[in-house]
Design an enzyme around this catalytic site. Structure first.
Site, PDB file in Angstrom:
ATOM      1  N   ASN A  65       0.316 -14.876  68.106  1.00 40.98           N
ATOM      2  CA  ASN A  65       1.374 -13.887  68.344  1.00 40.98           C
ATOM      3  C   ASN A  65       1.656 -13.051  67.096  1.00 40.98           C
ATOM      4  O   ASN A  65       2.787 -12.694  66.811  1.00 40.98           O
ATOM      5  CB  ASN A  65       2.647 -14.572  68.861  1.00 40.98           C
ATOM      6  CG  ASN A  65       3.700 -13.616  69.413  1.00 40.98           C
ATOM      7  OD1 ASN A  65       4.886 -13.859  69.263  1.00 40.98           O
ATOM      8  ND2 ASN A  65       3.291 -12.526  70.045  1.00 40.98           N
TER       9      ASN A  65
ATOM     10  N   SER B 103      -1.052  -9.798  70.857  1.00 41.86           N
ATOM     11  CA  SER B 103       0.089  -9.740  71.774  1.00 41.86           C
ATOM     12  C   SER B 103       1.252  -8.900  71.246  1.00 41.86           C
ATOM     13  O   SER B 103       1.856  -8.166  72.033  1.00 41.86           O
ATOM     14  CB  SER B 103       0.536 -11.137  72.205  1.00 41.86           C
ATOM     15  OG  SER B 103       0.893 -11.948  71.130  1.00 41.86           O
TER      16      SER B 103
ATOM     17  N   ASP C 228     -10.132 -11.312  69.116  1.00 42.45           N
ATOM     18  CA  ASP C 228      -9.159 -11.576  68.061  1.00 42.45           C
ATOM     19  C   ASP C 228      -9.653 -10.931  66.765  1.00 42.45           C
ATOM     20  O   ASP C 228     -10.684 -11.325  66.230  1.00 42.45           O
ATOM     21  CB  ASP C 228      -8.985 -13.080  67.872  1.00 42.45           C
ATOM     22  CG  ASP C 228      -7.812 -13.430  66.978  1.00 42.45           C
ATOM     23  OD1 ASP C 228      -7.288 -12.532  66.282  1.00 42.45           O
ATOM     24  OD2 ASP C 228      -7.411 -14.604  66.973  1.00 42.45           O
TER      25      ASP C 228
END
Length: 170
Positions: free
Chosen positions: A14, A18, A131
């Site tokens: 996070n 996100s 990622d």
């Protein structure tokens, strides 16, 4: 569908994907004057960065395109999120698997991969938002491109559901 509709974006820590999706989607929602109908949040499945601001590279890349991540802080996704959110959107299959394990049987919302909402031809080589944490600056640009595209697709999907609900008198 109940209003406001609540959308939760989930990645691992996070701090990169996100929160970027949170800020981008929120800005698009606000630009279309849907802020009273759609609420946005983000969370992570891992607890390494709890309470931390988003990654500086994510923040800088987003700021170059006019998105502000400065108020966001990392939090852990919880089982309560399944009662509060209508859409829980995972950035990758690992996060989706973790969420599926947490998913209570009574959850009636959508639990999906974010790239399921993209224009498929543009990112046909991808099934998930990669990622960028351990990569270079170009990874953050790619992630932001994907998030902008998927955010538009997700919003169109939600607006179609809002219209169906309005037509049905709900």
């Amino acid at each position: 569908m109940k209003e406001p509709i609540k959308v939760l974006f989930v990645c691992l820590g996070n701090i990169c994907r996100s929160p970027t999706a949170h800020a981008v989607f929120q800005q698009i929602v606000n630009a279309q004057e849907l802020g009273s109908k759609i609420q946005v949040d983000s969370a992570g499945t891992g607890d390494w960065h709890l309470g931390h601001a988003p990654d500086a590279r994510s923040t800088a890349t987003a700021a170059e395109r006019g998105y502000d991540l400065s108020d966001l802080r990392s939090r852990l996704v919880t089982s309560a999120d399944f009662t509060q959110f209508d859409y829980i959107i995972a950035m990758d299959t690992s996060n989706l698997s973790n969420l599926q394990v947490m998913r209570p049987s009574e959850f009636s919302g959508e639990l999906e991969l974010f790239l399921n909402y993209t224009a498929k031809e543009r990112y046909s080589d991808y099934t998930e938002v990669p990622d960028p944490y351990l990569g270079g600056a170009d990874g953050f640009e790619l992630v932001l491109d994907m998030i902008e595209d998927a955010s538009l697709g997700l919003l169109n999907h939600i607006k179609a559901h809002i219209q169906q609900s309005d037509m049905a008198g709900g």
